[in-house]
Motif scaffolding. Structure first.
Motif, mmCIF file in Angstrom:
data_model
loop_
_atom_site.group_PDB
_atom_site.id
_atom_site.type_symbol
_atom_site.label_atom_id
_atom_site.label_comp_id
_atom_site.label_asym_id
_atom_site.label_seq_id
_atom_site.Cartn_x
_atom_site.Cartn_y
_atom_site.Cartn_z
ATOM 1 N N TRP A 199 67.631 -72.229 -50.578
ATOM 2 C CA TRP A 199 67.918 -73.054 -51.164
ATOM 3 C C TRP A 199 67.132 -71.921 -52.348
ATOM 4 O O TRP A 199 67.963 -71.768 -53.306
ATOM 5 N N HIS A 200 66.221 -71.065 -52.347
ATOM 6 C CA HIS A 200 66.102 -69.702 -53.299
ATOM 7 C C HIS A 200 67.140 -69.190 -53.298
ATOM 8 O O HIS A 200 67.185 -68.580 -54.355
ATOM 9 N N ALA A 241 69.531 -70.992 -55.362
ATOM 10 C CA ALA A 241 68.832 -70.984 -56.144
ATOM 11 C C ALA A 241 69.540 -69.730 -57.077
ATOM 12 O O ALA A 241 69.855 -69.899 -58.761
ATOM 13 N N PHE A 262 68.182 -77.616 -64.341
ATOM 14 C CA PHE A 262 68.242 -76.699 -63.436
ATOM 15 C C PHE A 262 66.994 -76.543 -63.518
ATOM 16 O O PHE A 262 66.260 -75.643 -61.698
ATOM 17 N N LEU A 309 64.030 -76.450 -60.247
ATOM 18 C CA LEU A 309 63.303 -75.809 -59.645
ATOM 19 C C LEU A 309 61.804 -75.691 -59.807
ATOM 20 O O LEU A 309 61.317 -76.014 -59.055
#
Length: 225
Positions: free
Chosen positions: A112-113, A116, A131, A135
């Motif tokens: 996910w990171h 991102a 977004f 986060l």
């Protein structure tokens, strides 16, 4: 209404007030009436009243006779103590995360990171505020899940309430920006990678740095990005 129904409404009222505190819609020092909370949350007065004792016991609201409810003001000393509490709990959770968490969970956090970071580095984010909010929510939930790996409900609740209070103080000092998001993602990856590898000391060192950076920002300082 059944006891179960009353309990559900009380929990819903608590959760909605918690959300107001988390996102700075109720600010430290602010006074608000129970009626205003009814309008804001969309719930009944009885549900709000049922939730208040728990919020008071946790130090999230204070009753002012004849005036309403006040969100407590939290000073610099509290912020430092809260981050010390956070450090103790999160670093203590690392061995439990390595032993108990399915590696797939940590792998999902990493993926996910990484995604991102790619999204943030490109020019195709059409709604940056959305977004950044995504986060922030992911950040909060991931850290809570990390603590949950200890399988200790008492510690988890202390951590949750402390985290709410930290957010309450940070809302007035921290402006979430693209650069801050890049820093958070980088710091998360720095401790998630050794966590995935089972490297306790490296994960602890990187997580400790992440907490230090967060404390500096919560106190109104600046950090290198």
């Amino acid at each position: 209404m059944s006891t179960t129904g009353e309990s559900s409404l009380r929990q819903l009222a608590y959760s909605r007030i918690e959300e107001l505190l988390n996102w700075g819609r109720l600010k430290p020092g602010q006074v608000i009436s129970q009626r205003a909370l009814v309008e804001t949350t969309g719930l009944t007065l009885s549900a709000i009243r049922e939730a208040i004792p728990r919020l008071e016991a946790e130090g999230l609201l204070q009753t002012l006779p004849q005036r309403g409810l006040m969100v407590p003001s939290l000073d610099v000393t509290f912020v430092r103590e809260a981050y010390q509490m956070r450090r103790i709990i999160e670093l203590s959770a690392i061995p439990d995360m390595i032993q108990r968490l399915d590696r797939a969970v940590i792998a999902n956090w990493l993926d996910w990171h990484i995604q991102a970071r790619e999204r943030l580095g490109g020019d195709d984010i059409t709604d940056l505020p959305a977004f950044l909010r995504e986060l922030q929510v992911y950040d909060w939930q991931m850290h809570a899940d990390m603590v949950d790996a200890m399988e200790n409900s008492l510690i988890a609740n202390v951590y949750r309430v402390t985290a709410i209070k930290i957010r309450m103080t940070a809302q007035t000092r921290v402006r979430v920006t693209r650069d801050n998001a890049k820093r958070v993602i980088s710091e998360h990856l720095a401790f998630l990678t050794p966590l995935m590898e089972g490297a306790t000391e490296a994960a602890a060192a990187s997580l400790s740095r992440h907490i230090d950076q967060s404390l500096t920002i919560a106190l109104g300082g600046t950090v290198a990005i």
